[in-house]
Each structure stands twice: as structure tokens, then as C-alpha cells.
Design a protein around this motif. Structure first.
Motif, PDB file in Angstrom:
ATOM      1  N   THR A 102       0.823  -1.213   0.000  1.00 19.64           N
ATOM      2  CA  THR A 102       0.000   0.000   0.000  1.00 19.64           C
ATOM      3  C   THR A 102       0.853   1.257   0.000  1.00 19.64           C
ATOM      4  O   THR A 102       0.362   2.346  -0.318  1.00 19.64           O
ATOM      5  CB  THR A 102      -0.928  -0.007   1.230  1.00 19.64           C
ATOM      6  OG1 THR A 102      -1.624  -1.251   1.288  1.00 19.64           O
ATOM      7  CG2 THR A 102      -1.957   1.111   1.155  1.00 19.64           C
ATOM      8  N   GLN A 103       2.116   1.139   0.312  1.00 18.72           N
ATOM      9  CA  GLN A 103       2.970   2.288   0.570  1.00 18.72           C
ATOM     10  C   GLN A 103       2.979   3.315  -0.566  1.00 18.72           C
ATOM     11  O   GLN A 103       2.823   4.506  -0.338  1.00 18.72           O
ATOM     12  CB  GLN A 103       4.398   1.816   0.846  1.00 18.72           C
ATOM     13  CG  GLN A 103       5.352   2.931   1.220  1.00 18.72           C
ATOM     14  CD  GLN A 103       6.716   2.391   1.612  1.00 18.72           C
ATOM     15  OE1 GLN A 103       6.943   1.179   1.586  1.00 18.72           O
ATOM     16  NE2 GLN A 103       7.635   3.272   1.960  1.00 18.72           N
ATOM     17  N   ASP A 104       3.127   2.889  -1.813  1.00 20.97           N
ATOM     18  CA  ASP A 104       3.238   3.829  -2.945  1.00 20.97           C
ATOM     19  C   ASP A 104       2.024   3.762  -3.863  1.00 20.97           C
ATOM     20  O   ASP A 104       2.126   4.077  -5.052  1.00 20.97           O
ATOM     21  CB  ASP A 104       4.504   3.528  -3.749  1.00 20.97           C
ATOM     22  CG  ASP A 104       5.769   3.710  -2.929  1.00 20.97           C
ATOM     23  OD1 ASP A 104       5.795   4.634  -2.096  1.00 20.97           O
ATOM     24  OD2 ASP A 104       6.717   2.926  -3.119  1.00 20.97           O
ATOM     25  N   GLN A 105       0.878   3.363  -3.321  1.00 23.93           N
ATOM     26  CA  GLN A 105      -0.307   3.220  -4.169  1.00 23.93           C
ATOM     27  C   GLN A 105      -0.793   4.551  -4.749  1.00 23.93           C
ATOM     28  O   GLN A 105      -1.264   4.598  -5.896  1.00 23.93           O
ATOM     29  CB  GLN A 105      -1.449   2.563  -3.390  1.00 23.93           C
ATOM     30  CG  GLN A 105      -1.425   1.045  -3.390  1.00 23.93           C
ATOM     31  CD  GLN A 105      -1.629   0.467  -4.780  1.00 23.93           C
ATOM     32  OE1 GLN A 105      -0.675   0.327  -5.561  1.00 23.93           O
ATOM     33  NE2 GLN A 105      -2.863   0.143  -5.110  1.00 23.93           N
ATOM     34  N   GLU A 106      -0.698   5.621  -3.995  1.00 28.13           N
ATOM     35  CA  GLU A 106      -1.170   6.918  -4.492  1.00 28.13           C
ATOM     36  C   GLU A 106      -0.393   7.344  -5.736  1.00 28.13           C
ATOM     37  O   GLU A 106      -0.962   7.836  -6.711  1.00 28.13           O
ATOM     38  CB  GLU A 106      -1.045   7.987  -3.391  1.00 28.13           C
ATOM     39  CG  GLU A 106      -1.969   7.773  -2.213  1.00 28.13           C
ATOM     40  CD  GLU A 106      -3.438   7.862  -2.618  1.00 28.13           C
ATOM     41  OE1 GLU A 106      -3.731   8.590  -3.595  1.00 28.13           O
ATOM     42  OE2 GLU A 106      -4.262   7.189  -1.985  1.00 28.13           O
ATOM     43  N   GLN A 154      -1.667   7.457 -10.157  1.00 33.89           N
ATOM     44  CA  GLN A 154      -1.499   8.569 -11.090  1.00 33.89           C
ATOM     45  C   GLN A 154      -0.621   8.190 -12.279  1.00 33.89           C
ATOM     46  O   GLN A 154      -0.917   8.558 -13.418  1.00 33.89           O
ATOM     47  CB  GLN A 154      -0.889   9.764 -10.355  1.00 33.89           C
ATOM     48  CG  GLN A 154      -1.767  10.299  -9.230  1.00 33.89           C
ATOM     49  CD  GLN A 154      -1.115  11.439  -8.487  1.00 33.89           C
ATOM     50  OE1 GLN A 154       0.000  11.867  -8.830  1.00 33.89           O
ATOM     51  NE2 GLN A 154      -1.783  11.943  -7.446  1.00 33.89           N
ATOM     52  N   GLN A 155       0.457   7.430 -12.014  1.00 33.04           N
ATOM     53  CA  GLN A 155       1.411   7.142 -13.081  1.00 33.04           C
ATOM     54  C   GLN A 155       1.133   5.805 -13.777  1.00 33.04           C
ATOM     55  O   GLN A 155       1.325   5.698 -14.989  1.00 33.04           O
ATOM     56  CB  GLN A 155       2.837   7.139 -12.503  1.00 33.04           C
ATOM     57  CG  GLN A 155       3.250   8.476 -11.888  1.00 33.04           C
ATOM     58  CD  GLN A 155       4.659   8.434 -11.312  1.00 33.04           C
ATOM     59  OE1 GLN A 155       5.299   7.377 -11.295  1.00 33.04           O
ATOM     60  NE2 GLN A 155       5.150   9.583 -10.847  1.00 33.04           N
ATOM     61  N   ALA A 175      -1.714  -0.300 -10.436  1.00 32.80           N
ATOM     62  CA  ALA A 175      -2.279   0.030  -9.129  1.00 32.80           C
ATOM     63  C   ALA A 175      -3.564  -0.755  -8.880  1.00 32.80           C
ATOM     64  O   ALA A 175      -3.816  -1.222  -7.761  1.00 32.80           O
ATOM     65  CB  ALA A 175      -2.536   1.524  -9.023  1.00 32.80           C
ATOM     66  N   ALA A 176      -4.372  -0.919  -9.924  1.00 36.29           N
ATOM     67  CA  ALA A 176      -5.621  -1.675  -9.773  1.00 36.29           C
ATOM     68  C   ALA A 176      -5.341  -3.150  -9.494  1.00 36.29           C
ATOM     69  O   ALA A 176      -6.020  -3.775  -8.670  1.00 36.29           O
ATOM     70  CB  ALA A 176      -6.472  -1.522 -11.031  1.00 36.29           C
TER      71      ALA A 176
END
Length: 446
Positions: free
Chosen positions: A136-140, A144-145, A150-151
Motif C-alpha cells: 500500500t505504501q506507494d499506491q497513491e 497517477q502514473q 495500481a488496480a
């Protein structure tokens, strides 16, 4: 060398030792690249092992970091754990992971490689929670990128979450250092849903740990010296000679002397008895090694222990021999008691002493093991030693290097209190003894 007062290198943190030896080293701060201070403290965790506590602090930027590393040696064999998680209580099992522990969940095709995380003491649920936190750490940023990746990660996180909500799944742990452990809620009874398997490390795995054989370090031929027990040959130990060499205490790691002697057990074979006495902490160890190789067949002894005469029966238990007491639903692995030459009473008493020292009975750390059950079990073992309860002592040694004395004057005569069975080993038992590796190497050479 040992100091004059012979203090152990790894000592308990107590009020009697208000000034523990702390080593300070100037080291680079990874945050601001200034020089900070790393402090090292060698201490002991009661009922666990020696550890090195490392603490770094930087006065320039205030950055701090704390870490714990094991202070003992690696185990002789690697270990694999297979836990079937079928009950909510399994999620609360305590797990000890080292830096070399690999974690796998076959149902999700999920793996945490060895050396990707630092060693820790956690729970089964804690392993899943930490994995979810890492994903979950870099999901944000990914949303975007890289929205598609991410999904996919989000879907996988949901599948990990379902593991904590119930259902049946398997957790596998593999540690080449052997410093890995899964709590047994049913102790001292056998764990119904967890299996432990020891395995012999390959040459490559030994190199990962920094372990090299003498031939790899120094390929030139060497002669036997008292300071180099790894070069010792049983042929050079005459019956009346005691070989002494310097080693480290397995408890406090202080310098100590180990005595080694070759002894002939009547009607059996030659064995090597090793004894270590530490003058720093008083720790004593006695160990027995077989003087020969692995036998062609395994051996299983069933010994009736009901009278004083039965207690005095001599028993050689090798480190590959499992011990069972069906009446008490007790099963003890070969390396729990180690190799020892004792009596039936001595084996039962050693088992009792080990269980009395169990962390569950000593500390206030939360545990799934019931203290009442262990205390009742200790009472039953004490009744056996007092002659109030008879038992059947089963010794099962796949290597065939264990021995139980026949109480008759004629060793070939029948002993109604002793039953001996020889059997052919399975492939898995040969694998644990490292025999399959030997056969493979011989096949490749031919």
C-alpha cells in the motif's frame, strides 16, 4: 582472550550490572551524510538467545535507527515450517523470523524472498499486515502514473485481507540459517496443524551465510591440532586420551574448553563424548556423537518404564533420534535434547527440566500456550519420576545410531521390557540425513 574476572560476553541486563559494556563506533549518517555514533550492546533475551542491539543517532539532523541482530551461531541445518491456518487462533501464533526467512502463501502464489526484510518477532497476522502495508505504501503514486498496475495491486491486497477474515490456507516458512520458529498452541503436545522439517544446506546456501568448509578456505592438507576440532579424526583418539580444544560457550559466547573422548559402548559401537564447561557463566554441556556413519536401516526402540530397574537402563540417544511418550501425548524432536548417553530416568528428567524452563512458564509475554496445561503436564512427568505412573518410552532414530541396554546378562536373550524394530528409511528421512545429496553427487561423478 577471557578477562581476569571472566565475565560473559553476552550478559543479562540486571541491576547487578548497572554499567554494561557498550561499544561506540563513529559511522556515516545515511540521512545527512554527517558523522554519527553507533552504539553496540551485547546482551541476552531470557529463554531465547544472545542478541546484538545496535542504536544509531546523528546529532546534526536528529536521525535515529535501532536494529537487533542475532549474536549466536547459525544452526547446523536449515528449517522449513508448513502451517495450515484453519482457526482464528492460528493468526495469533508468534513467529520468529530471521533475515534469511522466506515466506510463501501457495494459494495466492505470493512470496516474500529471504533478506528482503529484517528479522523480527511477530505473528501470522503480523506477517500479512506488514505485507499489506508494503504494497500500500506507494499506491497513491501508482494510481497517477500506472493506474492499471495500481488496480492489480489493489485486487491482490483485497485477497490478502481475506486471509485474515477466516478460511483455510497454508503459510510456508523456509530459513537456511535455522533461526526460525512458529509457536505451538498445543505445547507440549504435538502441533496438529504445523509441520517442521530440517534440511541440509547446499554449498551455495552456506556461502550466502558466509559459511565455508576448511577445504574451501585452505585447500592445502592440514594436520590435526588441538585448536582445530574440525580436522579431528576418530582414529587419532585413543581410548585413554582426552582431546581438549578451545571454543566458545554456547550460552554466553565466552572462551571455554571442550573435552572430547572416544568411548566404546558394549554390544554397540564407539561414540565420541564431548563436554564443555564455561568458567564465566557456569554453563555445562554434554554431547554424544556417533563414531561411525549412518546405519543401513533406522531403528525404533519401545521401552517399558515402570520399575526402578527400568529407570536404570542405559540409553544412547543420538541427535537424530525422536522421543515419544504415548501415555502423555508427548513428542520430542531429536535436536531438542541433543545427543546424550544417559538412562531412562535421565531422559525423562532432562525433558522435565527443559519444559520447566519454557518461556511460557517464566515470563509475562502473551502466549497461546496454556500455563495450566504445562503445569499439569509437569506434574505428570514428576509422577513418572516418582514411580507413580508407568510409561512407554519410544525412541525412533532414522540414522540407526541410538542404543538401549538389554537388562539380561546375555544381550541376545529376550527382554520383555524392550522391543527393537529395524526399518528401511523413507526418501524424506534420507533427505533430512543428507543421504540423497550424497547419492546424487556420486551419480553425477560416475
Amino acid at each position: 582472550m577471557c578477562t581476569e574476572d571472566k565475565k560473559p560476553l553476552f550478559r543479562d541486563l540486571t541491576a547487578e550490572d548497572p554499567d554494561p559494556e557498550v561499544t561506540e563506533i563513529e559511522s556515516l549518517c545515511v540521512n545527512c551524510y554527517a558523522n554519527g555514533i553507533t552504539r553496540l550492546l551485547l546482551t541476552r533475551i531470557p529463554h531465547y538467545k544472545n542478541v546484538v542491539i545496535m542504536s544509531f543517532s546523528c546529532e546534526q539532523c536528529g536521525f535515529e535507527n535501532n536494529e537487533i541482530q542475532p549474536g549466536g551461531s547459525y544452526a547446523e541445518l536449515g528449517v522449513r515450517w508448513k502451517l495450515r491456518v484453519e482457526d482464528p487462533i492460528d493468526l495469533n501464533r508468534q513467529v520468529v523470523k530471521s533475515d534469511y526467512t522466506a515466506v510463501r502463501i501457495p494459494e495466492l502464489d505470493f512470496e516474500i524472498p529471504a533478506q528482503s526484510q529484517k528479522g523480527e518477532v511477530t505473528t501470522v497476522e503480523g506477517i500479512i499486515t506488514r505485507a499489506i502495508a508494503g504494497l500500500t505504501q506507494d499506491q497513491e503514486v501508482r494510481r497517477q502514473q500506472h493506474p492499471e498496475e495500481a488496480a492489480q495491486i489493489e485486487q491482490f491486497i483485497e485477497r490478502l485481507q481475506t486471509l485474515k477474515n477466516g478460511g483455510s490456507w497454508v503459510l510456508e516458512l523456509e530459513d537456511i540459517s535455522g533461526n526460525c520458529f512458529v509457536e505451538n498452541p498445543q505445547a507440549p503436545a504435538k502441533d496438529p496443524r504445523c509441520e517442521r522439517t530440517d534440511f541440509k544446506r547446499t554449498k551455495e546456501q552456506n556461502h550466502v551465510l558466509g559459511v565455508f568448509s576448511q577445504d574451501e578456505v585452505n585447500p592445502l592438507p592440514n594436520t590435526l591440532t588441538p585448536c582445530d576440532p574440525s580436522q579431528a579424526s576418530y582414529d587419532q583418539l585413543v581410548s585413554d586420551e582426552v582431546l581438549q580444544f578451545r571454543t566458545n560457550c554456547p550460552d554466553c559466547n565466552a572462551p571455554a574448553d571442550t573435552n572430547m573422548k572416544l568411548t566404546k559402548i558394549p554390544h554397540f559401537k564407539e561414540v565420541v563424548i564431548m563436554a564443555t564447561v564455561c568458567e564465566a557463566c557456569g554453563h555445562r554441556t554434554n554431547e554424544v556423537k556417533s563414531g561411525g556413519g549412518v546405519e543401513d536401516q533406522g531403528v525404533r526402540f519401545e521401552v517399558r518404564v515402570a520399575t526402578k530397574e527400568d529407570f536404570s537402563r542405559d540409553i544412547l540417544k543420538s541427535e537424530t533420534c525422536n522421543m515419544l511418550i504415548p501415555e502423555l501425548d508427548l513428542e520430542v524432536g531429536g535436536r531438542a535434547l541433543g545427543g546424550r548417553f544417559s538412562t531412562a530416568e535421565g531422559l525423562v528428567r532432562a525433558t522435565l527440566e527443559q519444559i520447566k524452563d519454557a518461556p511460557t512458564l517464566q515470563g509475562d509475554t502473551p502466549s497461546l500456550v496454556s500455563k495450566d496445561n504445562l503445569e499439569r503436564f509437569i506434574e505428570k512427568l514428576q509422577e513418572v519420576l516418582d514411580g507413580k505412573r508407568s510409561i512407554t518410552l519410544i525412541l525412533d532414530d532414522p540414522a540407526g545410531n541410538s542404543y538401549v541396554q538389554n537388562l539380561n546378562d546375555d544381550p541376545a536373550a529376550y527382554d520383555d521390557g524392550l522391543k527393537v524394530t529395524r526399518y528401511d528409511r523413507t526418501f524424506e528421512q534420507n533427505d533430512e540425513l543428507g543421504l540423497n545429496d550424497i547419492k546424487t553427487e556420486n551419480y553425477e561423478e560416475s
